[in-house]
Design a protein around this motif. Structure first.
Motif, PDB file in Angstrom:
ATOM      1  N   ASP A 189      33.068  37.027  22.759  1.00 48.47           N
ATOM      2  CA  ASP A 189      32.318  37.592  21.548  1.00 48.47           C
ATOM      3  C   ASP A 189      32.936  36.760  20.157  1.00 48.47           C
ATOM      4  O   ASP A 189      32.511  37.502  19.163  1.00 48.47           O
ATOM      5  N   CYS A 190      33.484  35.691  20.238  1.00 47.69           N
ATOM      6  CA  CYS A 190      33.913  35.004  19.212  1.00 47.69           C
ATOM      7  C   CYS A 190      34.141  33.456  19.511  1.00 47.69           C
ATOM      8  O   CYS A 190      34.526  33.213  20.546  1.00 47.69           O
ATOM      9  N   ALA A 246      27.984  36.151  20.796  1.00 49.94           N
ATOM     10  CA  ALA A 246      29.405  35.567  19.965  1.00 49.94           C
ATOM     11  C   ALA A 246      29.081  35.451  18.631  1.00 49.94           C
ATOM     12  O   ALA A 246      28.001  34.979  18.293  1.00 49.94           O
ATOM     13  N   TRP A 247      29.937  35.741  17.815  1.00 54.25           N
ATOM     14  CA  TRP A 247      29.790  35.319  16.151  1.00 54.25           C
ATOM     15  C   TRP A 247      31.075  34.416  16.395  1.00 54.25           C
ATOM     16  O   TRP A 247      31.484  33.984  17.274  1.00 54.25           O
ATOM     17  N   GLY A 248      31.112  33.800  15.016  1.00 53.20           N
ATOM     18  CA  GLY A 248      31.874  32.517  15.144  1.00 53.20           C
ATOM     19  C   GLY A 248      31.917  31.718  13.996  1.00 53.20           C
ATOM     20  O   GLY A 248      31.326  32.113  12.794  1.00 53.20           O
ATOM     21  N   LEU A 303      42.741  38.223  15.728  1.00 54.10           N
ATOM     22  CA  LEU A 303      41.458  38.871  16.118  1.00 54.10           C
ATOM     23  C   LEU A 303      41.714  39.795  17.489  1.00 54.10           C
ATOM     24  O   LEU A 303      40.954  40.735  17.380  1.00 54.10           O
ATOM     25  N   VAL A 304      42.286  39.333  18.321  1.00 53.93           N
ATOM     26  CA  VAL A 304      42.516  39.924  19.499  1.00 53.93           C
ATOM     27  C   VAL A 304      43.612  40.901  19.612  1.00 53.93           C
ATOM     28  O   VAL A 304      43.074  42.116  20.165  1.00 53.93           O
ATOM     29  N   CYS A 357      38.417  41.317  18.388  1.00 52.36           N
ATOM     30  CA  CYS A 357      37.606  40.549  19.582  1.00 52.36           C
ATOM     31  C   CYS A 357      38.683  41.137  20.786  1.00 52.36           C
ATOM     32  O   CYS A 357      39.575  41.130  20.901  1.00 52.36           O
ATOM     33  N   ARG A 358      37.522  40.784  22.004  1.00 54.21           N
ATOM     34  CA  ARG A 358      38.260  40.610  23.410  1.00 54.21           C
ATOM     35  C   ARG A 358      38.449  39.305  23.747  1.00 54.21           C
ATOM     36  O   ARG A 358      39.508  38.884  24.256  1.00 54.21           O
ATOM     37  N   ASN A 359      37.486  38.507  23.634  1.00 55.55           N
ATOM     38  CA  ASN A 359      37.583  37.204  24.312  1.00 55.55           C
ATOM     39  C   ASN A 359      37.326  36.200  23.168  1.00 55.55           C
ATOM     40  O   ASN A 359      36.034  36.041  22.755  1.00 55.55           O
ATOM     41  N   VAL A 360      38.287  35.238  22.824  1.00 60.71           N
ATOM     42  CA  VAL A 360      37.904  34.257  21.765  1.00 60.71           C
ATOM     43  C   VAL A 360      37.558  33.000  22.563  1.00 60.71           C
ATOM     44  O   VAL A 360      38.689  32.648  23.085  1.00 60.71           O
ATOM     45  N   GLU A 398      43.061  36.033  24.929  1.00 56.36           N
ATOM     46  CA  GLU A 398      42.676  37.498  25.384  1.00 56.36           C
ATOM     47  C   GLU A 398      44.065  38.157  24.976  1.00 56.36           C
ATOM     48  O   GLU A 398      44.998  37.627  24.949  1.00 56.36           O
TER      49      GLU A 398
END
Ligand code: UT7
Length: 329
Positions: free
Chosen positions: A73-74, A102-104, A124-125, A130-133, A166
């Motif tokens: 997601d990022c 994903a954003w970023g 962020l996590v 976010c969950r997964n960067v 994560e």
């Protein structure tokens, strides 16, 4: 709750340039380069952009983790050599990889880019944003190096390191501490003069070579030695770590002498330090994740290891991160 690295991979372009490459056209020697920097060879990409270094590493990183691309997601890209001023390299990577949820954004902190971005991704996590960067440290330094200047041509290389950040189920593992610093008064010693809004690119700026790196190496060296020692010793102290508790120091790879000086100030031995500057030179935001990925592949970086990341770069930016390594390959 802590955040942790759950997968990591790296990519280096295949073309190897030994010191003899520079001996063939610059007033330099293999002996000088080895003695003053510790660099033996580096990789340069013959074509493509920074995103083209990231994509193969990212594909491998995601495949190793075994998650769907839709779960990311990022995307954060730490780089000083973005594909374009805009859109961001994160946007280019999103499109090339097809990460549709994903954003970023890009993060500019030069050689501290990975350490700054890792701390950002962890925040962020940990906050639940976010969950997964997908965290990418990548630079195509050959796009901004002046190959006619012996003071800089021999120092840099191209490469990318990509990891996933994560949530850790065990809060004693993963990202445990960080110290980050920014001092803009150091900008005068390491920067790119033109091409930005301060001095837009023109025929004149190009003729003057102002679109290349400017570095006062001696001054940067001095500040780097002091800065890296300051943050690494401090992070050890506040986490009650003695030198024997450190499994790995993972220093930014700018100069072998800076790495050695940092290790000495921490009281640790050569065997506790990840060093690959001899093979790849200074790949800026990519040095630290490339080390982590290589040492994991070699089976030398193991779950439970105490790892200190340390960096120093343009800005000045510098910092240290304490990780309790939380994965096996
Ligand atoms: O990653 C971002 C942060 N960057 C860094 O951390 C880099 C920090 N700086 C350094 O690593 C070192 O300062 C360098 C490797 C860039 C330079 O090493 P140095 O020991 O500081 O050399 P110097 O700049 O003081 O130069 C000493 C001499 C000079 O000649 P003179 O003036 O004494 O006649 C240079 O012109 O070495 C000369 N020199 C070279 N000679 C042969 C500089 N580059 C070269 C070369 N080959 N490639």
């Amino acid at each position: 709750m802590t955040a942790t690295i759950t997968s990591i991979a790296h990519y280096l372009p295949p073309d190897v340039y030994d010191n003899s490459y520079f001996e063939s056209y610059l007033d330099t020697s293999n002996e000088w380069i080895l003695e003053r920097t510790g660099i033996h060879q580096r990789r340069f990409a013959k074509s493509g952009a920074t995103s083209d270094l990231i994509v193969p590493a990212a594909e491998q990183c995601i495949a190793k983790r075994g998650i769907s691309k839709d779960e990311i997601d990022c995307i954060i890209v730490a780089t000083v050599t973005p594909d374009h001023f805009f859109p961001s390299t994160a946007a280019v990577v999103q499109n090339k990889l097809g990460l549709k949820n994903a954003w970023g954004f890009d993060l500019s902190a030069a050689c501290s880019g990975f350490v700054f971005a890792l701390t950002t991704a962890a925040g962020l996590v940990e906050s639940g944003v976010c969950r997964n960067v997908l965290l990418c440290g990548a630079d195509k330094m050959s796009s901004i190096v002046n190959f006619q200047d012996r003071n800089q041509a021999i120092l840099f290389g191209d490469g990318a390191g990509v990891c996933l950040i994560e949530k850790s189920n065990d809060s004693s593992m993963g990202m445990l501490d960080h110290i980050l610093r920014l001092d803009g008064s150091g900008g005068q010693f390491l920067h790119m003069v033109a091409g930005g809004s301060f001095k837009p690119a023109s025929a004149e700026t190009v003729a003057n070579g102002e679109h290349y790196i400017y570095q006062d190496g001696k001054n940067v060296f001095k500040y780097a030695v002091v800065g890296m020692a300051e943050v690494t010793v401090e992070i050890m102290k506040r986490n009650n770590m003695k030198s024997e508790d450190v499994n790995w120091l993972v220093p930014h790879q700018a100069n072998h002498r800076i790495i050695t000086a940092t290790a000495e100030r921490m009281g640790i031995s050569r065997e506790q330090v990840m060093i690959n500057i001899d093979k790849y030179g200074n790949t800026t935001a990519a040095t630290i994740p490339i080390c982590l990925s290589e040492w994991l592949e070699k089976g030398l970086l193991k779950k439970g290891h105490n790892v200190i990341l340390a960096s120093f770069g343009a800005g000045f930016t510098w910092g240290a991160v304490y990780l309790k390594w939380n994965m096996n390959d």
